[in-house]
Design an enzyme around this catalytic site. Structure first.
Site, PDB file in Angstrom:
ATOM      1  N   GLU A 249      -0.530   5.153  13.372  1.00  0.00           N
ATOM      2  CA  GLU A 249      -0.352   6.398  12.614  1.00  0.00           C
ATOM      3  C   GLU A 249      -0.690   7.607  13.495  1.00  0.00           C
ATOM      4  O   GLU A 249       0.016   8.623  13.471  1.00  0.00           O
ATOM      5  CB  GLU A 249      -1.210   6.405  11.342  1.00  0.00           C
ATOM      6  CG  GLU A 249      -0.908   7.627  10.470  1.00  0.00           C
ATOM      7  CD  GLU A 249      -1.602   7.606   9.122  1.00  0.00           C
ATOM      8  OE1 GLU A 249      -2.519   6.776   8.918  1.00  0.00           O
ATOM      9  OE2 GLU A 249      -1.233   8.445   8.274  1.00  0.00           O
TER      10      GLU A 249
ATOM     11  N   CYS B   8       0.810  -1.221   0.000  1.00  0.00           N
ATOM     12  CA  CYS B   8       0.000   0.000   0.000  1.00  0.00           C
ATOM     13  C   CYS B   8       0.841   1.269   0.000  1.00  0.00           C
ATOM     14  O   CYS B   8       0.295   2.370  -0.053  1.00  0.00           O
ATOM     15  CB  CYS B   8      -0.950  -0.039   1.175  1.00  0.00           C
ATOM     16  SG  CYS B   8      -1.859  -1.587   1.173  1.00  0.00           S
TER      17      CYS B   8
ATOM     18  N   LYS C 153      -9.759   7.664   2.574  1.00  0.00           N
ATOM     19  CA  LYS C 153     -10.181   6.264   2.471  1.00  0.00           C
ATOM     20  C   LYS C 153     -11.573   6.032   3.062  1.00  0.00           C
ATOM     21  O   LYS C 153     -12.190   5.011   2.795  1.00  0.00           O
ATOM     22  CB  LYS C 153      -9.157   5.341   3.125  1.00  0.00           C
ATOM     23  CG  LYS C 153      -7.858   5.234   2.320  1.00  0.00           C
ATOM     24  CD  LYS C 153      -6.945   4.142   2.851  1.00  0.00           C
ATOM     25  CE  LYS C 153      -5.624   4.087   2.100  1.00  0.00           C
ATOM     26  NZ  LYS C 153      -4.699   5.162   2.493  1.00  0.00           N
TER      27      LYS C 153
ATOM     28  N   PHE D 188       1.960  -3.158   3.988  1.00  0.00           N
ATOM     29  CA  PHE D 188       2.310  -4.462   4.558  1.00  0.00           C
ATOM     30  C   PHE D 188       3.762  -4.746   4.167  1.00  0.00           C
ATOM     31  O   PHE D 188       4.179  -4.454   3.042  1.00  0.00           O
ATOM     32  CB  PHE D 188       1.407  -5.557   3.975  1.00  0.00           C
ATOM     33  CG  PHE D 188       0.043  -5.644   4.623  1.00  0.00           C
ATOM     34  CD1 PHE D 188      -0.295  -4.871   5.724  1.00  0.00           C
ATOM     35  CD2 PHE D 188      -0.907  -6.529   4.129  1.00  0.00           C
ATOM     36  CE1 PHE D 188      -1.548  -4.978   6.314  1.00  0.00           C
ATOM     37  CE2 PHE D 188      -2.162  -6.638   4.717  1.00  0.00           C
ATOM     38  CZ  PHE D 188      -2.483  -5.862   5.806  1.00  0.00           C
TER      39      PHE D 188
ATOM     40  N   HIS E  91      -9.921   1.387   0.284  1.00  0.00           N
ATOM     41  CA  HIS E  91      -8.470   1.242   0.187  1.00  0.00           C
ATOM     42  C   HIS E  91      -8.086   0.614  -1.153  1.00  0.00           C
ATOM     43  O   HIS E  91      -8.278  -0.578  -1.365  1.00  0.00           O
ATOM     44  CB  HIS E  91      -7.965   0.387   1.348  1.00  0.00           C
ATOM     45  CG  HIS E  91      -6.471   0.442   1.511  1.00  0.00           C
ATOM     46  ND1 HIS E  91      -5.650   1.145   0.647  1.00  0.00           N
ATOM     47  CD2 HIS E  91      -5.653  -0.118   2.440  1.00  0.00           C
ATOM     48  CE1 HIS E  91      -4.399   1.001   1.038  1.00  0.00           C
ATOM     49  NE2 HIS E  91      -4.370   0.249   2.121  1.00  0.00           N
TER      50      HIS E  91
ATOM     51  N   HIS F  60      -2.625   8.060   5.932  1.00  0.00           N
ATOM     52  CA  HIS F  60      -2.833   6.747   5.313  1.00  0.00           C
ATOM     53  C   HIS F  60      -4.202   6.229   5.768  1.00  0.00           C
ATOM     54  O   HIS F  60      -4.958   5.731   4.958  1.00  0.00           O
ATOM     55  CB  HIS F  60      -1.700   5.816   5.725  1.00  0.00           C
ATOM     56  CG  HIS F  60      -1.720   4.494   5.051  1.00  0.00           C
ATOM     57  ND1 HIS F  60      -1.781   4.359   3.680  1.00  0.00           N
ATOM     58  CD2 HIS F  60      -1.690   3.216   5.544  1.00  0.00           C
ATOM     59  CE1 HIS F  60      -1.793   3.065   3.363  1.00  0.00           C
ATOM     60  NE2 HIS F  60      -1.741   2.354   4.476  1.00  0.00           N
TER      61      HIS F  60
END
Lengths: 79, 403
Positions: B307, B161, B326, B390, B331, B296
């Site tokens: 975050e 991502c 998002k 990831f 996503h 994010h």
């Protein structure tokens, strides 16, 4: 299956797989220039023709097959 | 943007004199195609559930013959690149000074899955001769380069991502350092496939109710989405000289790695924090100069917590407005960073920060100023946009005003 009937089937299959205009699929048409297809397209076409005509075309038979007519003769010869 | 990190240098290192301008935006998203539809979409509400680019018609960009060798992710990329190039106007540059850097998580996964099924039902000798060009992740960047005959560097980044942000950052560096005068950069993803969905579901990363609500106390995972975003980046003086419209500048970038766990972030958001600090340093600014954070914010329990901790560690109680698009977009994995970079460019353009949709009650553990309920005015200043992937990959971009 007579030659005309087989060619008609061959033509339908070619149009369907390659998205070319039907009037361009004539025996003297070259794959590279007239139909603008490359070696990957040709492999895909042959796979479709194998299914359509229930034949097997080994890769080695494709050497020098650069026109619609040669491809048709190759397949028709195996019927 | 830094050229060196030499602490013995009087200024702590050399900085690039060439600046990087964002001059073109192209987007294929779940809320619309093209920058105008995309921006409008960020202010609308949408039903819960997996988010597809509904009724995507690639025929304006690809003929039937091309379609057979372009996976959906690649179709999205071509469309977005074409829209971005049209938006940028004529670059009038030698082709070897323009490159393409794209990001994608998995490339042509749908094609791969379909061909595996075909192989298992009809035999491996029936696998399409196009399978490799359909599935390879780099087919996206390569296809864009072919379309526009761009012969500069052409590469694909795959950091889950964080892919798009890394691609954009690396592209910006090529302009800042002089190798290229313009770059097409962004990301593309179309990975809502049965196997990918099962994988994400079984690892409990996906929201069970299909609601993306970043930083909300009831958040329970992300909502799958897809799309592509392409930005045309251009050397600032060149853009000025041809009278290009400049949305914003890319002032700094950073990349680092958690090196902790294949999916979970480093506790306390320490990796993300370090990355954000590096990006600020690269831009040569202090945290107080950041006026907005495009997070994010995936809506997963772990990402959003870490975050928010990273943000609080840097900004403390003086947190600039934070949003995660998002909530609206879901996503889109490897294309998420590009979609968010476009949202940032349009935030500069329109002077408005979109809300974090669906978030009703910010988790009390999170001490951030999240934009919810109604959009906020954006005046000026620097914006940081985060992407974390990831694998522990972190990537941050710092944008500045067009001047």
């Amino acid at each position: 299956m007579d030659r005309d009937e087989a060619f008609s089937k061959f033509k339908d299959c070619t149009v369907k797989v390659l998205h070319v205009e039907p009037e361009k699929v004539v025996p003297e048409a070259t794959f590279a220039e007239d139909l603008e297809i490359d070696s990957l397209d040709l492999v895909e076409l042959v796979m479709a023709l194998e299914d359509e005509f229930s034949v097997t075309v080994p890769e080695s038979d494709l050497e020098g097959v650069d026109t619609v007519g040669k491809a048709f003769d190759l397949v028709y010869g195996k019927l | 943007m830094r050229l060196t990190w030499d602490s013995s240098h009087p200024d702590g290192g050399l900085r690039a004199t060439r600046k990087v301008a964002v001059v073109g935006l192209g987007v294929v998203s779940v809320v619309g195609i093209g920058k105008d539809q995309f921006w409008k979409g960020l202010f609308k509400s949408f039903p819960a559930g997996v988010k597809h680019v509904e009724d995507f018609d690639p025929s304006p960009w690809l003929n039937p013959k091309e379609l057979r060798r372009y996976d959906r992710f690649n179709q999205f990329g071509i469309a977005a690149a074409d829209l971005a190039m049209k938006d940028a106007g004529s670059l009038n540059l030698p082709s070897d000074k323009v490159g393409v850097f794209m990001g994608t998580g998995v490339g042509g996964l749908e094609s791969l899955e379909n061909q595996i099924i075909l192989a298992q039902t009809r035999g491996y000798n029936r696998v399409s001769p196009f399978l490799v060009p359909l599935l390879m992740t780099n087919a996206g960047a390569a296809s864009i380069a072919m379309r526009f005959e761009l012969r500069g560097p052409c590469e694909t980044t795959s950091t889950a991502c964080a892919s798009s942000n890394h691609a954009i950052a690396n592209a910006a560096h090529l302009i800042a350092t002089g190798r290229c005068d313009a770059m097409l950069a962004g990301g593309q993803e179309a990975a809502i496939t049965p196997a990918a969905t099962a994988g994400f579901t079984n690892m409990t990363a996906i929201s069970s109710c299909g609601i993306s609500r970043p930083f909300d106390k009831a958040r329970d995972g992300f909502v799958q989405a897809e799309g592509a975003g392409v930005l045309v980046l251009e050397e600032y003086e060149h853009a000025i000289s041809r009278g290009a419209h400049i949305y914003a500048l890319i002032e700094g970038t950073a990349s680092n790695e958690d090196a902790y766990h294949i999916t979970a972030p480093l506790p306390g958001g320490k990796g993300a924090e370090a990355c954000m600090r590096l990006a600020l340093d690269d831009a040569g600014i202090t945290p107080t100069q950041i006026t907005h954070i495009n997070a994010h914010g995936t809506s997963t329990p772990l990402n959003d917590l870490s975050e928010s901790q990273a943000i609080y560690s840097i900004f403390g109680d003086d947190c600039p407005p934070v949003t995660s698009v998002k909530g609206t977009l879901g996503h889109a994995l490897g294309s998420a960073g590009a979609l968010e970079a476009i949202a940032v460019a349009l935030t500069y353009e329109n002077g408005m920060i979109p809300v974090t949709a669906n978030t009703k009650e910010v988790d009390s553990q999170m001490k951030i100023d999240l934009v919810t309920d109604s959009p906020r005015k954006f005046e000026s200043g620097y914006v940081i946009s985060n992407s974390f992937g990831f694998g522990g990959h972190n990537s941050c971009l710092v944008f500045g005003p067009a001047r």
